[in-house]
Write a protein that holds these residues in place. Sequence first.
Motif, mmCIF file in Angstrom:
data_model
loop_
_atom_site.group_PDB
_atom_site.id
_atom_site.type_symbol
_atom_site.label_atom_id
_atom_site.label_comp_id
_atom_site.label_asym_id
_atom_site.label_seq_id
_atom_site.Cartn_x
_atom_site.Cartn_y
_atom_site.Cartn_z
ATOM 1 N N LEU A 1 15.848 -23.057 -82.364
ATOM 2 C CA LEU A 1 16.945 -23.819 -82.954
ATOM 3 C C LEU A 1 17.887 -22.880 -83.702
ATOM 4 O O LEU A 1 17.458 -22.102 -84.552
ATOM 5 C CB LEU A 1 16.402 -24.878 -83.908
ATOM 6 C CG LEU A 1 17.386 -25.983 -84.306
ATOM 7 C CD1 LEU A 1 17.648 -26.907 -83.120
ATOM 8 C CD2 LEU A 1 16.857 -26.786 -85.485
ATOM 9 N N GLU B 1 10.414 -26.645 -80.731
ATOM 10 C CA GLU B 1 11.166 -27.888 -80.609
ATOM 11 C C GLU B 1 10.521 -28.789 -79.561
ATOM 12 O O GLU B 1 10.134 -28.319 -78.491
ATOM 13 C CB GLU B 1 12.627 -27.621 -80.198
ATOM 14 C CG GLU B 1 13.422 -26.828 -81.210
ATOM 15 C CD GLU B 1 13.162 -25.335 -81.148
ATOM 16 O OE1 GLU B 1 13.085 -24.693 -82.211
ATOM 17 O OE2 GLU B 1 12.996 -24.806 -80.021
ATOM 18 N N SER C 1 19.299 -25.776 -79.189
ATOM 19 C CA SER C 1 17.985 -25.159 -78.969
ATOM 20 C C SER C 1 17.836 -24.842 -77.490
ATOM 21 O O SER C 1 18.441 -25.510 -76.638
ATOM 22 C CB SER C 1 16.857 -26.079 -79.433
ATOM 23 O OG SER C 1 16.909 -27.327 -78.776
ATOM 24 N N GLN D 1 11.662 -31.535 -77.228
ATOM 25 C CA GLN D 1 12.956 -32.012 -76.716
ATOM 26 C C GLN D 1 12.790 -33.370 -76.021
ATOM 27 O O GLN D 1 12.959 -33.522 -74.815
ATOM 28 C CB GLN D 1 13.559 -30.955 -75.793
ATOM 29 C CG GLN D 1 13.865 -29.674 -76.537
ATOM 30 C CD GLN D 1 14.344 -28.547 -75.648
ATOM 31 O OE1 GLN D 1 14.100 -28.546 -74.447
ATOM 32 N NE2 GLN D 1 15.020 -27.575 -76.232
ATOM 33 N N ALA E 1 16.607 -32.565 -81.077
ATOM 34 C CA ALA E 1 15.226 -32.138 -80.849
ATOM 35 C C ALA E 1 14.429 -32.306 -82.149
ATOM 36 O O ALA E 1 15.007 -32.273 -83.238
ATOM 37 C CB ALA E 1 15.186 -30.683 -80.385
ATOM 38 N N ARG E 2 13.133 -32.475 -82.009
ATOM 39 C CA ARG E 2 12.246 -32.538 -83.171
ATOM 40 C C ARG E 2 11.639 -31.155 -83.400
ATOM 41 O O ARG E 2 11.228 -30.493 -82.451
ATOM 42 C CB ARG E 2 11.134 -33.567 -82.948
ATOM 43 C CG ARG E 2 11.645 -35.010 -82.891
ATOM 44 C CD ARG E 2 10.512 -35.986 -82.585
ATOM 45 N NE ARG E 2 10.986 -37.359 -82.630
ATOM 46 C CZ ARG E 2 10.990 -38.126 -83.715
ATOM 47 N NH1 ARG E 2 10.540 -37.633 -84.871
ATOM 48 N NH2 ARG E 2 11.418 -39.369 -83.677
ATOM 49 N N ARG E 3 11.575 -30.745 -84.648
ATOM 50 C CA ARG E 3 11.000 -29.434 -84.975
ATOM 51 C C ARG E 3 9.541 -29.606 -85.376
ATOM 52 O O ARG E 3 9.198 -30.476 -86.180
ATOM 53 C CB ARG E 3 11.769 -28.770 -86.125
ATOM 54 C CG ARG E 3 13.223 -28.488 -85.781
ATOM 55 C CD ARG E 3 13.927 -27.836 -86.956
ATOM 56 N NE ARG E 3 13.487 -26.469 -87.160
ATOM 57 C CZ ARG E 3 13.461 -25.848 -88.341
ATOM 58 N NH1 ARG E 3 13.840 -26.490 -89.423
ATOM 59 N NH2 ARG E 3 13.080 -24.600 -88.422
#
Length: 295
Positions: A196, A153, A219, A155, A105-107
């Motif tokens: 996360l 996040e 997450s 996703q 996932a990107r934060r």
Amino acid sequence: FASLLAQYFHEEWNEKFPNQTIYLIEPGAGSGRLALKILDECKNFPDFYRNLRYVGIETSALRRQAAGENLRAHPAFKIETGFNFSENSVNGFIFSNEFFDALPARRVLKQNGKMLEVFLDPTLKETAKEISPEARNYFDWLGIEPAESCKAEAQCAARDWMGQLARGLKNGLIVSIDYGLKAPELYSEMRPEGTLLCNYRHQTNRNFFERPGEQDITSHVNFTALIKEGEKWGLRPRSFQTQSQFFLENGVEKMMEAVSREPDPRAKFKISSAIKSLIHPEGMGGTFKVLVQEK
């Protein structure tokens, strides 16, 4: 857990695919432990077992090898590296257990009304920079952003996987069992650090860059994203409920009745305890959700 799932899929097969050969596909099959138990239970339904083609999906070569060895007794089982099915080619069921929560996932961070993304510099120090196009597109598509001063996040990988699975399914169900929430609750001010977390020896932490390869990083699943992406490819949400509600509606009461007739008190206690752990609302029964989508 395996017994209840086997019973559920058998009943759905009887209703939707009587006497037809179908697929049961499990993304994130690992070493095949759950697949083995499910197939063992499916043997209690000989017609169903005979018509079942179980495909586990696992990227790890070591785990694929272990799965092949663990399931030698079940010729219907095979393990694949990816979802190698063309569009509208699968009749049957695709199910996952704690699969989507483990995907990358990107934060992101909402700061002064602006969306930023958390990146790492060469020393593993976190820095907030301009959001990537992938993460920006994710929130634009979703139609909701995190609350001010909150991390969250994006996703993107979970959305991509749901798209693959939904495109491949022609007729049947996608059953996703995982912990998570719908987007409004997931991105509220109640979760300023996002969801996360690392899991190491049954304890959670946010030391994301310690013990690489030795601790799980997960997450909470954004079930709104799974539903929305599924609808794009023709999936209809049939139900979204806690694991407790799902199993109470799908066989756990029959199982408890059978347990009450168990003559061995130790076996009765062991099975009763296992059932309670699955459905207790303050434990796994309330934390885990079950999303059922149908095409």
